[in-house]
Design a protein around this motif. Structure first.
Motif, PDB file in Angstrom:
ATOM      1  N   LEU A 181       0.973  -1.067   0.102  1.00  0.00           N
ATOM      2  CA  LEU A 181       0.019   0.217   0.007  1.00  0.00           C
ATOM      3  C   LEU A 181       0.753   1.362   0.064  1.00  0.00           C
ATOM      4  O   LEU A 181       2.024   1.415   0.552  1.00  0.00           O
ATOM      5  CB  LEU A 181      -0.952  -0.052   1.119  1.00  0.00           C
ATOM      6  N   GLY A 182       0.084   2.313  -0.543  1.00  0.00           N
ATOM      7  CA  GLY A 182       0.834   3.611  -0.379  1.00  0.00           C
ATOM      8  C   GLY A 182       1.153   4.490  -1.753  1.00  0.00           C
ATOM      9  O   GLY A 182       1.744   5.415  -1.593  1.00  0.00           O
ATOM     10  N   LEU A 258       3.621  -2.321   3.188  1.00  0.00           N
ATOM     11  CA  LEU A 258       3.581  -0.916   2.842  1.00  0.00           C
ATOM     12  C   LEU A 258       4.896  -0.680   1.899  1.00  0.00           C
ATOM     13  O   LEU A 258       5.878  -1.206   2.144  1.00  0.00           O
ATOM     14  CB  LEU A 258       3.641  -0.093   4.010  1.00  0.00           C
ATOM     15  N   GLN A 263       5.915   6.004   5.156  1.00  0.00           N
ATOM     16  CA  GLN A 263       5.671   6.576   6.480  1.00  0.00           C
ATOM     17  C   GLN A 263       6.300   7.960   6.729  1.00  0.00           C
ATOM     18  O   GLN A 263       5.940   8.937   7.258  1.00  0.00           O
ATOM     19  CB  GLN A 263       6.291   5.801   7.447  1.00  0.00           C
ATOM     20  N   ILE A 266       3.906  10.393   5.413  1.00  0.00           N
ATOM     21  CA  ILE A 266       2.548  10.396   6.102  1.00  0.00           C
ATOM     22  C   ILE A 266       3.004  11.179   7.415  1.00  0.00           C
ATOM     23  O   ILE A 266       2.211  12.107   7.714  1.00  0.00           O
ATOM     24  CB  ILE A 266       2.230   9.107   6.781  1.00  0.00           C
ATOM     25  N   THR A 275      -8.446  10.539   1.133  1.00  0.00           N
ATOM     26  CA  THR A 275      -7.918   9.660   1.897  1.00  0.00           C
ATOM     27  C   THR A 275      -9.163   9.968   3.088  1.00  0.00           C
ATOM     28  O   THR A 275      -9.683   8.883   3.827  1.00  0.00           O
ATOM     29  CB  THR A 275      -6.550   9.689   2.833  1.00  0.00           C
ATOM     30  N   ASP A 293      -2.909   5.847  11.416  1.00  0.00           N
ATOM     31  CA  ASP A 293      -3.063   4.619  10.822  1.00  0.00           C
ATOM     32  C   ASP A 293      -4.247   4.495   9.773  1.00  0.00           C
ATOM     33  O   ASP A 293      -4.437   3.731   8.909  1.00  0.00           O
ATOM     34  CB  ASP A 293      -3.199   3.327  11.913  1.00  0.00           C
ATOM     35  N   LYS A 296      -2.914   4.527   6.114  1.00  0.00           N
ATOM     36  CA  LYS A 296      -2.745   3.102   5.315  1.00  0.00           C
ATOM     37  C   LYS A 296      -3.844   2.341   4.848  1.00  0.00           C
ATOM     38  O   LYS A 296      -3.955   1.814   3.881  1.00  0.00           O
ATOM     39  CB  LYS A 296      -1.829   2.546   6.413  1.00  0.00           C
ATOM     40  N   ASP A 299      -5.781   5.038   2.097  1.00  0.00           N
ATOM     41  CA  ASP A 299      -5.082   5.700   0.855  1.00  0.00           C
ATOM     42  C   ASP A 299      -5.593   5.183  -0.349  1.00  0.00           C
ATOM     43  O   ASP A 299      -5.679   3.810  -0.628  1.00  0.00           O
ATOM     44  CB  ASP A 299      -3.677   5.142   1.004  1.00  0.00           C
TER      45      ASP A 299
END
Length: 347
Positions: A181-182, A258, A263, A266, A275, A293, A296, A299
């Motif tokens: 994810l991301g 991820l 991070q 973020i 989001t 959180d 994640k 997103d």
């Protein structure tokens, strides 16, 4: 990353699948238009289900799959925009367990403001991905408009009894995800000109990777359900799977894969505005999410991975099958009996 004086992302308020209409608004549009009322018995999958593509049966052993997917630029480079758009559209056919056979292009281009040479690069990028998928980009339709938009309508085939919908999960099934994810976070970092070169390459590697494993898994009854993770984020698409099957789901936050480096962004509050739109839509159905959180989980992904529901007794078989296809998948949770909340996130 190519040096390009024209940044395509400057022409998009929301990028990639992040520009999707909000789930609740989309439901209102479809309901008001009567799109949920479908009576043709040969239309095996249509708007009456929240699935990835339409499926129409033409004979006892053949059904056609059709999907259409397009969006505004998610990256600045035209060739990469075409690649990501094509991989994203193809994913819907793979998510149904099908095999793509050809595609048509959808192109909107501000021809008086952005050079047409860049539009040609978009098509070139899409063709390169279609070639990797073993299909032709057969034709399409284009218009001159104020916003650059690109996507594909993809046609595929499948046996009617091998269709993988997003609503056939069983209680106890394990949940696997095939991409980290991301993507939305990194796309936002790019749009804000904050992204590092290595992270841009990670974005491309993830978003351009084809979900071809879906057409392999379509042949196996051990896989009960599939969908791909796109604009509604992991949480939104998991909720669709659980509700479609009349179940709930439990996922472990520390098991979520991820993309390396997200991070850091973020922590700087660099992530798509949508989001929060996703979180506002799905938070009433969710338990256990703490602080940031939610990013994640919500997103918006563009050309994200497949969410796959597999019977627990076939875990070893599934992992070996994934490995044999040079693919990866992460086990992130399981489906449970229906509970008060649709999804519980375990820290």
């Amino acid at each position: 990353m190519e040096t390009n004086p024209i940044r395509l992302t400057e022409w998009s308020e929301g990028s990639g699948c992040g520009c999707k209409i909000a789930p609740a608004v989309l439901d209102q549009i479809l309901a008001a238009s009567g799109s949920f009322s479908q009576t043709d018995p040969n239309l095996l999958v249509g708007n009456s289900q929240k699935d990835d593509a339409a499926v129409y049966q033409v004979s006892d052993d053949l059904a056609f799959i059709n999907t259409v997917d397009f969006f505004t630029p998610i990256v600045d480079d035209a060739f990469d925009f075409g690649r990501i758009s094509a991989a994203n559209a193809l994913s819907d056919v793979y998510a149904m367990g099908g095999k793509p056979i050809f595609a048509n292009a959808i192109l909107s281009w501000p021809v008086e403001k952005i050079p047409i040479e860049l539009a040609a690069k978009v098509l070139e990028g899409a063709k390169s991905v279609c070639k990797t998928a073993g299909i032709e980009l057969a034709g399409g339709h284009s218009i001159a408009a104020k916003d650059p938009i690109f996507g594909l309508s993809v046609n595929g085939v499948i046996h009617p009894r091998k269709i993988k919908t997003n609503r056939e999960s069983k209680e106890g099934d394990l949940i696997f995800l095939t991409k980290p994810l991301g993507i939305g976070v990194l796309a936002t970092a790019l749009k804000r000109q904050k992204i590092q070169e290595k992270d841009y390459l990670n974005l491309l590697d993830t978003a351009c990777r084809l979900n071809t494993i879906g057409s392999v898994l379509g042949n196996h009854e051990e896989v009960h359900a599939m969908t791909d993770v796109t604009g509604f984020g992991l949480l939104g698409h998991l909720i669709e799977m659980a509700e479609g099957a009349g179940l709930s789901a439990k996922i472990e936050l520390n098991k979520l894969p991820l993309i390396e480096g997200i991070q850091e962004y973020i922590n700087q509050f660099i992530f798509p505005d949508n989001t929060y739109r996703n979180w506002n839509a799905y938070s009433p159905k969710t338990k256990g999410v703490q602080g940031m959180d939610l990013v994640k989980l919500c997103d918006p992904q563009t050309s994200g991975g497949l969410l796959i529901s597999v019977s627990p007794e076939n875990k070893t078989w599934f992992e070996e099958t994934i490995k044999s296809q040079n693919q990866v998948a992460w086990e992130i949770g399981c489906f449970t009996a229906k509970e008060e909340f649709v999804v519980e996130v375990v820290q």
